[in-house]
Design an enzyme around this catalytic site. Structure first.
Site, short mmCIF file in Angstrom:
data_model
loop_
_atom_site.label_atom_id
_atom_site.label_comp_id
_atom_site.label_asym_id
_atom_site.label_seq_id
_atom_site.Cartn_x
_atom_site.Cartn_y
_atom_site.Cartn_z
N VAL A 46 -14.42 55.73 -64.15
CA VAL A 46 -15.24 56.18 -62.64
C VAL A 46 -15.84 57.39 -63.06
CG1 VAL A 46 -15.27 56.63 -60.67
CG2 VAL A 46 -14.41 54.60 -60.87
N ARG A 101 -1.50 64.22 -69.09
CA ARG A 101 -1.28 63.61 -70.43
C ARG A 101 -3.48 64.77 -70.62
NH1 ARG A 101 0.35 59.82 -66.52
NH2 ARG A 101 -2.05 59.18 -65.96
N SER A 102 -4.04 64.45 -69.71
CA SER A 102 -4.81 65.49 -70.42
C SER A 102 -5.00 66.28 -70.35
CB SER A 102 -6.16 64.65 -69.28
OG SER A 102 -6.10 63.43 -69.00
N ARG A 145 -10.38 53.66 -46.62
CA ARG A 145 -12.26 53.49 -46.21
C ARG A 145 -11.48 52.47 -45.01
NH1 ARG A 145 -11.55 50.03 -51.49
NH2 ARG A 145 -12.66 51.73 -52.80
N CYS A 185 -16.16 48.35 -55.53
CA CYS A 185 -17.75 48.08 -55.45
C CYS A 185 -17.78 47.14 -55.25
CB CYS A 185 -17.57 48.28 -57.24
SG CYS A 185 -15.10 47.23 -57.77
N SER A 237 -14.32 46.85 -66.80
CA SER A 237 -13.80 47.86 -66.29
C SER A 237 -13.47 48.73 -65.14
CB SER A 237 -15.25 48.53 -66.94
OG SER A 237 -16.34 47.86 -65.95
N LYS A 283 -10.24 43.85 -48.39
CA LYS A 283 -11.16 44.74 -48.51
C LYS A 283 -12.40 44.20 -48.19
CE LYS A 283 -9.10 47.24 -52.16
NZ LYS A 283 -8.81 47.55 -54.01
N ARG A 314 -11.24 38.08 -61.82
CA ARG A 314 -11.21 39.04 -62.85
C ARG A 314 -12.05 38.21 -64.25
NH1 ARG A 314 -11.86 44.42 -62.20
NH2 ARG A 314 -10.47 43.99 -61.39
N HIS A 366 -20.16 43.43 -62.40
CA HIS A 366 -19.89 42.52 -61.73
C HIS A 366 -20.93 41.67 -61.31
CE1 HIS A 366 -16.30 45.29 -61.40
NE2 HIS A 366 -15.99 45.13 -59.94
P1 NAP Z 1 -8.51 54.74 -65.49
O1 NAP Z 1 -9.69 54.93 -65.87
O2 NAP Z 1 -7.45 54.34 -65.43
O3 NAP Z 1 -9.17 56.26 -64.87
C1 NAP Z 1 -7.71 57.12 -64.08
C2 NAP Z 1 -7.99 58.30 -64.18
O4 NAP Z 1 -6.82 59.21 -63.05
C3 NAP Z 1 -7.81 59.17 -64.96
O5 NAP Z 1 -8.65 60.52 -65.33
C4 NAP Z 1 -6.13 60.03 -64.98
O6 NAP Z 1 -6.03 61.06 -65.54
C5 NAP Z 1 -6.01 59.87 -63.40
N1 NAP Z 1 -5.07 60.29 -63.03
C6 NAP Z 1 -3.71 58.41 -62.68
N2 NAP Z 1 -2.53 59.30 -62.46
C7 NAP Z 1 -3.08 60.91 -61.94
C8 NAP Z 1 -1.76 62.20 -61.66
N3 NAP Z 1 -0.53 61.44 -62.07
N4 NAP Z 1 -2.66 63.28 -61.53
C9 NAP Z 1 -3.63 63.36 -62.05
N5 NAP Z 1 -5.03 62.74 -62.44
C10 NAP Z 1 -4.10 61.10 -62.60
O7 NAP Z 1 -9.28 54.37 -63.53
P2 NAP Z 1 -11.16 53.80 -62.88
O8 NAP Z 1 -11.59 53.02 -63.47
O9 NAP Z 1 -11.32 55.55 -63.93
O10 NAP Z 1 -10.58 54.17 -61.48
C11 NAP Z 1 -9.37 55.74 -60.26
C12 NAP Z 1 -9.53 54.97 -59.14
O11 NAP Z 1 -10.68 55.23 -58.74
C13 NAP Z 1 -9.69 53.75 -59.14
O12 NAP Z 1 -7.84 53.90 -58.77
C14 NAP Z 1 -9.77 53.21 -57.90
O13 NAP Z 1 -8.64 53.77 -56.59
C15 NAP Z 1 -10.72 53.94 -57.47
N6 NAP Z 1 -12.07 52.83 -58.09
C16 NAP Z 1 -12.93 52.52 -56.91
C17 NAP Z 1 -14.40 51.74 -57.36
C18 NAP Z 1 -14.55 51.58 -55.88
O14 NAP Z 1 -15.70 50.42 -55.82
N7 NAP Z 1 -14.45 52.42 -55.62
C19 NAP Z 1 -13.84 51.24 -58.66
C20 NAP Z 1 -13.29 51.30 -58.98
C21 NAP Z 1 -12.24 52.50 -59.14
P3 NAP Z 1 -5.00 60.69 -66.85
O15 NAP Z 1 -6.48 60.72 -67.55
O16 NAP Z 1 -4.91 62.04 -67.92
O17 NAP Z 1 -4.34 59.63 -66.90
C1 3JM Z 2 -10.66 49.10 -57.46
O1 3JM Z 2 -3.34 52.67 -58.47
C2 3JM Z 2 -4.45 52.21 -56.85
O2 3JM Z 2 -4.36 52.92 -56.36
C3 3JM Z 2 -6.20 52.69 -57.83
C4 3JM Z 2 -6.24 50.21 -56.66
C5 3JM Z 2 -7.40 49.99 -57.07
C6 3JM Z 2 -8.94 50.17 -55.93
C7 3JM Z 2 -7.89 50.76 -54.99
O3 3JM Z 2 -7.21 50.22 -54.23
O4 3JM Z 2 -8.28 52.14 -54.63
C8 3JM Z 2 -8.20 50.05 -58.49
C9 3JM Z 2 -9.36 49.37 -59.04
C10 3JM Z 2 -9.79 50.14 -56.41
C11 3JM Z 2 -10.90 49.90 -54.60
O5 3JM Z 2 -12.33 50.76 -55.38
O6 3JM Z 2 -10.16 49.69 -54.20
#
Ligand code: NAP
Ligand code: 3JM
Length: 337
Positions: free
Chosen positions: A15, A40-41, A100, A131, A161, A215, A236, A243
């Site tokens: 994201v 990690r980054s 939320r 999403c 994704s 949700k 999934r 989606h």
């Molecule tokens: P992702 O590809 O696994 O990326 C996770 C991101 O969070 C990476 O930048 C990671 O950094 C960072 N992160 C993880 N642990 C951390 C920590 N302890 N401190 C700082 N940064 C940390 O996941 P994603 O798909 O981008 O999704 C991320 C989050 O967005 C989800 O968990 C969910 O809550 C939300 N989300 C929302 C929607 C929506 O529908 N609104 C959709 C998808 C996701 P590193 O690279 O350094 O590990």
């Molecule tokens: C989409 O580790 C987490 O808390 C992330 C779980 C997650 C979520 C969430 O609940 O925030 C992964 C992918 C979502 C979301 O958009 O609800």
């Protein structure tokens, strides 16, 4: 024009990367971009407007001087750091499920309830819906306004994704392994996702539903109408991006498929693709990298007096997450700051 110090929390994720791309594409008024992720980054940098911006480690001091924070690093990170950021004067737009359903935190889809953004003042936090909720309500809001939706029955076909970067890699690896007669590596999901469908997204709850399914129920009621009955099955599927959703609605007032098509052709954020004679309907592979929510297969549900079926597809990382968040930020900065 006023510009804003903007932070992306989770900048290296699926994201977060999309956020950086969309901030640049839409020319969001960024004064300075701060990129935050985990240890990690360390050492990584990401490109924005032709510059390489280093990624910093998120900590309690990351928000000094930051005006807008786009959070997508998981629920526990938001729970801890969004209030810290808000305390420091940063307005948080949070992509996780952490806030939320908090009553005084607005939950916003710009095409559906933009007026709720005004409530950012309560806590300094605006929540971005899930999403699957976003794309469904972009398609249903115009119908609800005209015919009043009483009940929604939805089944989703969600791409990997939506789980994040590790799941994108896992689907690719498993596909390669299976096509080469090797055992698939199963790490991210409880079962093989390649060539399979998993009726299990997020965790199971005591009521037999998953958290992802609930949700869709709770967010729909908060955003659009607390009286709508919603039931969801979230699945999934082995698709990388976008989606898809099969949505069945029952309305109070009769509305025909032709009327729905006409309404949706004029609806903001919607593109109707519904020409079955020419085999045209929304497809995940065509929605990927696009901003619109695509709707097709619009037809009357002949099993009840006032029913409609639709097929709704959108890019989950764009409209389902990063784009919706940045549209909120645009309204916030244009109208309220
Ligand atoms: P992702 O590809 O696994 O990326 C996770 C991101 O969070 C990476 O930048 C990671 O950094 C960072 N992160 C993880 N642990 C951390 C920590 N302890 N401190 C700082 N940064 C940390 O996941 P994603 O798909 O981008 O999704 C991320 C989050 O967005 C989800 O968990 C969910 O809550 C939300 N989300 C929302 C929607 C929506 O529908 N609104 C959709 C998808 C996701 P590193 O690279 O350094 O590990
Ligand atoms: C989409 O580790 C987490 O808390 C992330 C779980 C997650 C979520 C969430 O609940 O925030 C992964 C992918 C979502 C979301 O958009 O609800």
């Amino acid at each position: 024009m006023r510009t804003f110090v903007t932070a992306v929390v989770g900048a290296t994720g699926a994201v977060g990367k999309e956020m950086i791309k969309i901030l640049e594409e839409r020319d969001f008024p960024v004064k300075e971009l701060r990129l935050l992720a985990s240890e990690r980054s360390v050492g990584k940098a990401m490109s924005f407007r032709g510059q390489e911006i280093p990624v910093s480690v998120l900590d309690e001091n990351s928000f000094a001087g930051v005006e807008i924070g786009l959070f997508s690093a998981g629920g526990s990170i938001s729970e801890k750091f969004a209030p810290i950021a808000a305390q420091a004067g940063c307005i948080v737009i949070d992509n996780t499920s952490a806030f939320r359903m908090v009553a005084d935190i607005p939950l916003v889809i710009p095409e559906v309830n933009p007026e709720a953004i005004a409530d950012y003042k309560n806590k300094g936090i605006i929540a971005n819906p899930n999403c699957s909720t976003i794309q469904m309500l972009v398609a249903l809001k115009p119908i609800h306004d005209v015919a009043k939706i009483k009940r929604i029955v939805v089944s989703t076909y969600q791409s990997v994704s939506g789980t994040g970067k590790e799941a994108i890699d896992e689907l690719e690896l498993q596909t390669r392994q299976l096509l080469n007669m090797q055992d698939p590596t199963i790490q991210v999901y409880p079962h093989q996702i390649a060539f399979n469908c998993l009726p299990h997204i997020d965790v199971f709850l005591d009521n037999g539903y998953t958290k992802e399914e609930m949700k869709m129920v709770n967010e729909t009621q908060k955003i659009m109408d607390k009286n709508i009955a919603v039931t969801a099955t979230t699945v999934r599927v082995p698709v990388f991006y976008s989606h898809s959703e099969s949505v069945n609605i029952e309305t109070e007032k009769k509305i025909t498929a032709t009327e729905v098509r006409e309404l949706l052709r004029k609806a903001p954020g919607v593109e109707v693709v519904d020409d079955t004679a020419n085999k045209q309907y929304p497809l995940a592979i065509n929605a990927a990298s696009k901003d619109a929510t695509f709707v097709g297969r619009i037809r009357e549900d002949f099993s009840i007096p006032n029913g409609i079926n639709l097929w709704v597809v959108a890019d989950n990382l764009r409209k389902g997450a990063a784009l919706n968040a940045i549209q909120i930020a645009e309204i916030l900065t244009d109208k309220y700051l």
